[in-house]
Design a protein around this motif. Structure first.
Motif, short mmCIF file in Angstrom:
data_model
loop_
_atom_site.label_atom_id
_atom_site.label_comp_id
_atom_site.label_asym_id
_atom_site.label_seq_id
_atom_site.Cartn_x
_atom_site.Cartn_y
_atom_site.Cartn_z
N ILE A 101 0.79 -1.08 0.09
CA ILE A 101 0.13 -0.06 0.17
C ILE A 101 0.78 1.13 0.03
CG2 ILE A 101 -1.70 1.49 1.49
CD1 ILE A 101 -3.03 -1.38 2.07
N GLU A 102 1.88 1.31 0.90
CA GLU A 102 2.97 2.48 0.67
C GLU A 102 3.69 2.66 -0.59
OE1 GLU A 102 5.67 1.90 4.03
OE2 GLU A 102 4.21 2.56 5.44
N ARG A 103 3.82 1.50 -1.29
CA ARG A 103 4.49 1.45 -2.49
C ARG A 103 3.46 2.21 -3.54
NH1 ARG A 103 6.38 -4.00 -3.76
NH2 ARG A 103 7.86 -3.72 -2.23
N LEU A 104 2.20 1.69 -3.35
CA LEU A 104 1.27 2.21 -4.20
C LEU A 104 0.94 3.85 -3.92
CD1 LEU A 104 -1.11 1.80 -6.36
CD2 LEU A 104 -2.64 1.23 -4.50
N GLU A 109 1.86 9.39 -5.31
CA GLU A 109 2.43 11.09 -5.09
C GLU A 109 3.27 11.37 -6.13
OE1 GLU A 109 4.06 10.46 -1.10
OE2 GLU A 109 2.05 10.47 -0.01
N GLU A 110 4.06 10.56 -6.82
CA GLU A 110 4.87 10.96 -7.88
C GLU A 110 4.10 11.33 -9.21
OE1 GLU A 110 7.28 7.65 -8.25
OE2 GLU A 110 8.39 7.75 -6.44
#
Length: 111
Positions: A101-104, A109-110
């Motif tokens: 989830i953090e990766r997603l 955000e990028e």
């Protein structure tokens, strides 16, 4: 508490209770208090008691009735070997979900 938070907590509450019992045995009201002390202030006491019945039925805890100064005996819940194993699986699943989830989130955000 918003609906989304409520739904997410439903899936994690068992793990939260098992983690608290891994710290030390406790009875129902004490577990509710400790959960609230950890910031989960909107969880109803009845929700915890229903969960304790389920984890007892799943044989994740040992239960001892201890005399109470005020009324009927209290059920003290202690995490047993099967409960510790279940807690370990919960943390593995949590780490997997958190990482992905953090990766997603970072990818979004990028963009």
């Amino acid at each position: 508490m918003g609906k989304q938070m409520t739904e997410m907590l439903k899936g994690t509450l068992e793990g939260i209770v098992l983690a608290l019992l891994a710290e030390q045995p406790a009875y129902g009201y004490e577990i509710t208090t400790r959960i609230r002390d950890h910031g989960f202030t909107d969880i109803a006491e009845g929700t915890i008691y229903a969960l304790l019945v389920r984890i007892e039925q799943k044989k994740l805890v040992d239960v001892e009735k201890v005399p109470s100064e005020k009324g009927p005996p209290r059920k003290v819940y202690t995490l047993n070997a099967q409960g510790r194993q279940e807690l370990g699986e919960f943390w593995k699943t949590w780490d997997f979900l958190r990482t992905h989830i953090e990766r997603l989130n970072n990818t979004n955000e990028e963009n």
